[in-house]
Design an enzyme around this catalytic site. Structure first.
Site, short mmCIF file in Angstrom:
data_model
loop_
_atom_site.label_atom_id
_atom_site.label_comp_id
_atom_site.label_asym_id
_atom_site.label_seq_id
_atom_site.Cartn_x
_atom_site.Cartn_y
_atom_site.Cartn_z
N ASP A 1 0.04 -7.57 1.29
CA ASP A 1 0.51 -6.20 1.47
C ASP A 1 2.04 -6.13 1.45
O ASP A 1 2.65 -5.39 2.21
CB ASP A 1 -0.02 -5.59 2.77
N SER B 1 5.03 2.60 8.05
CA SER B 1 4.54 1.51 7.21
C SER B 1 5.63 0.97 6.31
O SER B 1 6.29 1.71 5.58
CB SER B 1 3.39 2.02 6.35
N HIS C 1 0.82 -1.21 0.00
CA HIS C 1 0.00 0.00 0.00
C HIS C 1 0.86 1.27 0.00
O HIS C 1 0.36 2.35 -0.32
CB HIS C 1 -0.98 0.00 1.18
#
Length: 507
Positions: free
Chosen positions: A184, A257, A154
């Site tokens: 992911d 992230s 993402h």
């Protein structure tokens, strides 16, 4: 600590003057004081339980110094389509590239890339689509000295340009070798050699309660270090992913992230991916993708340029206590099969609605989310042994998995399965045309649902297909089954094209 020592010295002097203690007493007092001081001082070793072998606390500074240079900052630019009348099109918004999850807990889970949209003048009428530039930041880490980098999918989704910045301030334009939305995971490549590399560990050896360390770029603050412990393993989140997440209490925020999660030995055991939040920022619960899974995905992307996941072909839902009582299970564990896709590996293997899958290749399936995690990470063509519970008895089946084509097995939402109560239904047999439309040769139509049945979610027009996993043929069978059931019954309901089990508590 200094004031404590001074006070103790004065106390010893006073006791000597009063004759309360002698020289031996002084020695004993000093020994006692030394022991107390040692207890107050920061210990070099800590024993978890009485009698346990003392364990050294991890030196996070050494881990950071040695492996910190392998962590990179990732900046992305791209575009997104928005409506002219959306807030983002009018003022640019915040976190334009954030991806809130859908589902009953969707507003609480966030993938935490630090993103920012740019304002742009809308053209056309209300509802018209326009492309707007976006930018975002994330983290990653180098896994090969020739420039292979792991991060979250993402982070780079929709990116037209990806820039990687090293700790020595060098910057490189990165190529996205591939990305897998289901796990992911994304793999990047930069044109550089002799790069610092992170050492990969094994998530399977990670224990709940272990110290872990995260390095990333929260809110754009590069090379930020935070630490905590592993809170749990094998967490399933309501996002249709095939990942058994590592839960930690490490402070993670937007920009972390894709960054690494290190164990106390300096090995990467996970990739920080999501947080549970009501505020949009860290609130004590973070989730990381196990490195075992990430490395497997990385190898597929580097070797073939794509990722393949396996498919069983079932929809499953959680086994609660009511279902466990209905199906005569010793405890509420497993994945309850609510529907089987025709022609799928599950169908060919003989799986049926009402089966409870308890193990796959000997690996326990405790919650329904464990099944898509296990199956989705297998390879298409693999044969798996399924230990199922059918009508009160164990059964073994073997299925050869197909290619999922990036479509995960569905897990029925808790919202759909909610509700309990006594059975209270008005039923009638299906007509031939209704049987053909429903694709079944048995079942009963719900003419009226009232009281507890309605509270459980049963509606007029639903088709009752089975009770406690046994196909329904007539009303007498339903009455007899209810009469023999002591606590609860499980109804398999067909509504439109959706099949789902509904528990009814009989009190």
């Amino acid at each position: 600590m200094t004031s404590t020592v001074s006070s103790n010295t004065r106390l010893v002097a006073a006791l000597l003057a009063a004759g309360a203690i002698g020289g031996a007493g002084v020695g004993a007092f000093n020994a006692m004081h030394t022991t107390a001081a040692a207890a107050i001082s920061p210990p070099a070793f800590v024993a978890a339980v009485p009698g346990a072998t003392p364990v050294a606390l991890p030196d996070f500074s050494q881990i950071t110094e040695r492996y910190g240079p392998s962590v990179v900052n990732i900046s992305v630019t791209g575009t997104t389509k928005v409506s002219n009348d959306s807030p983002l099109a009018q003022d640019g918004g915040d976190d334009a590239q954030d991806d809130p999850l859908n589902g009953p807990l969707g507003e609480l889970f966030r993938r935490f890339q630090q993103g920012q949209g740019h304002p742009g003048a809308g053209r056309g009428g209300p509802g018209a689509q326009q492309e707007m530039p976006t930018r975002g930041q994330g983290s990653g880490f180098i896994v090969s000295d020739d420039g292979i980098i792991l991060t979250n999918a993402h982070v780079v989704r929709g990116a037209k340009e990806v820039t990687v910045k090293l700790t020595d301030r060098r910057e490189f334009r990165a190529k996205v070798l591939g990305a897998d939305a289901k796990t992911d995971i994304a793999v990047l490549k930069i044109a550089a050699t002799n790069l610092p590399v992170a050492k990969l560990g094994k998530t399977s050896e990670l224990k709940v309660g272990e110290w872990v360390l995260a390095i990333g770029s929260p809110f754009g603050f590069e090379n930020t270090v935070t630490a905590g412990v592993v809170s749990a393993k094998g967490r399933s989140l309501p996002d249709d992913s095939a990942v058994p997440f590592i839960q930690t209490d490490v402070a993670i925020n937007p920009g972390n992230s894709g960054g690494p999660l290190f164990n106390a030995s300096g090995e990467v055991v996970g990739i920080n991916s999501q947080i549970y939040t009501r505020s949009g920022g860290y609130q004590g619960v973070s989730f990381a993708i196990p490195i075992d899974i990430a490395n497997k995905i990385k190898n597929q992307i580097v070797t073939t340029g794509k990722v393949e996941h396996a498919k069983l072909g079932v929809s499953v839902q959680e086994v609660n206590q009511a279902f466990a009582d209905s199906f005569k299970l010793d405890k509420p564990e497993g994945a309850l099969v609510s529907s089987v896709e025709k022609g799928s590996p599950a169908d060919k293997a003989g799986l049926m609605s009402g089966d409870v899958i308890r193990q796959v290749n000997g690996q326990p399936i405790v919650s329904s989310g464990d099944l898509p995690a296990v199956i989705g990470l297998a390879a298409p063509g693999d044969s798996v042994k399924l230990d199922v519970w059918r009508q009160g008895a164990p059964k073994e089946l073997t299925a050869r998995l197909a290619n999922a084509d990036d479509k995960a097995a569905q897990v029925a939402s808790k919202k759909e399965t909610a509700g309990q109560g006594k059975l209270g239904l008005a039923l009638r047999p299906l007509q031939p045309d209704e049987q053909q439309e429903a694709g079944t040769d048995s079942g009963l139509v719900v003419q009226q649902a009232s009281g507890p049945a309605a509270q459980a979610g049963v509606q007029a027009g639903d088709v009752l297909l089975s009770i406690n996993g046994i196909p329904v043929k007539n009303i007498e069978q339903v009455r007899a089954t209810v009469a023999k059931s002591q606590k609860s019954v499980a109804l398999l309901i067909l509504r439109g094209d959706t099949r789902i089990f509904v528990p009814i508590d009989l009190g």
